[in-house]
Write an enzyme that holds these catalytic residues in place. Structure first.
Site, mmCIF file in Angstrom:
data_model
loop_
_atom_site.group_PDB
_atom_site.id
_atom_site.type_symbol
_atom_site.label_atom_id
_atom_site.label_comp_id
_atom_site.label_asym_id
_atom_site.label_seq_id
_atom_site.Cartn_x
_atom_site.Cartn_y
_atom_site.Cartn_z
ATOM 1 C CE LYS A 195 -3.728 2.283 2.570
ATOM 2 N NZ LYS A 195 -4.618 2.201 3.746
ATOM 3 C CE LYS A 248 -6.316 2.047 -0.885
ATOM 4 N NZ LYS A 248 -6.972 2.119 0.430
#
Length: 325
Positions: A195, A248
């Protein structure tokens, strides 16, 4: 052989051969719809930076889940907007907190819906950071204790999968231990493993009311310049017990998706995040792009890169448009 004996266009000349030769496919089974649950009754608050998305009270959330199942979308990921916050995020672990209550309501009326719960503290802390603060920074080890409590609370409510998004070191192992110790050995963990500290999250922070009150999240989310570090993060999460790993955002990091798939060959999720969604919506509203065609290309690119599943705010519309079946 070279041209003119070899003509690559021969198999592109009609829809039948194009369909036969298509290497990458996208189905509704690959899509996960994010939803934002809030307190109250008959609440449907529009999210201005994400046209078509809403904060939904639990009664409207149940209605939305029924609509999604009817469209063929059977997986959602839940984010909570609580009526009160605290310093640590422990409030999210209460059995009557917004996410446990939402899970129970959906499961009681739409049992076929597969519910993934995002696990983080940013929506539940008064300061908007992803854990307990100590000397102005998020304290890793106390934070993972809170995350484990949240996961057990969500599991007790009937969640199907938990998805820790905090980027704390060691949280997958601590969550796995907490779940196993409480009788949830078969509950899977989808870890937000790579992330990045991205500028594409802005609209989400409006939706989840989770903007940090000070500073940023670069001490725990990843540097966008780093690829080798992502592989280390993913490998560690796998070793700690992650069943699925996530990259992400999706579009600026398709190289990370591909590298992760080639390196680990584990189920991979990619999050087609709020900023990506908002850009498509804005361009479509101005008549600059064909939204349906663009969304289809985005989905295909993420799958082609190696993702097995896609979290996307376009899931419901894609089903209605018929571009994904």
């Amino acid at each position: 052989m070279a041209f003119p004996i070899t003509r690559m266009r021969r198999l592109r000349m009609n829809e039948t051969t194009r369909n036969m030769m298509r290497e990458t496919s996208v189905s509704l089974n690959n899509l996960i719809m994010p939803l934002f649950s809030c307190t109250g009754n008959n609440v449907k608050n529009p999210i201005n930076s994400m046209p078509g998305q809403y904060q939904l009270s639990i009664d409207n959330m149940v209605t939305k889940c029924k609509e999604l199942v009817d469209l063929g979308i059977k997986s959602i990921i839940l984010f909570g907007i609580p009526d009160h916050k605290d310093e640590t995020g422990d409030c999210a672990a209460d059995e009557h907190a917004i996410i446990p209550e939402t899970i129970r309501a959906i499961k009681s009326q739409v049992p076929e819906m597969y519910i993934i719960a995002d696990v983080c503290n940013c929506e539940y802390t008064v300061h908007g950071h992803c854990g307990t603060l100590l000397n102005g920074d998020v304290d890793n080890d106390s934070t993972i204790e809170t995350l484990a409590k949240q996961c057990v609370a969500f599991a007790n409510a009937g969640v199907d999968m938990v998805a820790p998004s905090d980027m704390m070191d060691g949280r997958v192992a601590r969550i796995r231990q907490g779940l196993d110790d409480n009788g949830f050995k078969n509950l899977p963990i989808m870890a937000y493993s790579a992330k990045y500290a991205s500028g594409f999250y802005g609209p989400f922070r409006d939706a989840a009311e989770s903007t940090p009150k000070f500073g940023d999240r670069r001490s725990y989310q990843m540097d966008p310049a780093n690829s080798n570090e992502a592989m280390r993060e993913i490998e560690l999460d796998i070793q700690e017990g992650a069943d699925i790993v996530m990259v992400k955002p999706a579009l600026p990091y398709l190289d990370i998706v591909r590298r992760a798939k080639d390196t680990f060959n584990i189920p991979i999720c990619a999050y087609n995040v709020s900023g990506e969604y908002a850009m498509v919506k804005a361009a479509a509203a101005n008549g600059w792009i064909d939204e349906k065609r663009i969304v289809s290309e985005i989905f295909t690119s993420i799958r082609r890169a190696g993702a097995d599943m896609i979290i996307t705010y376009h899931a419901e519309e894609a089903a209605k448009w018929g571009i994904v079946k």
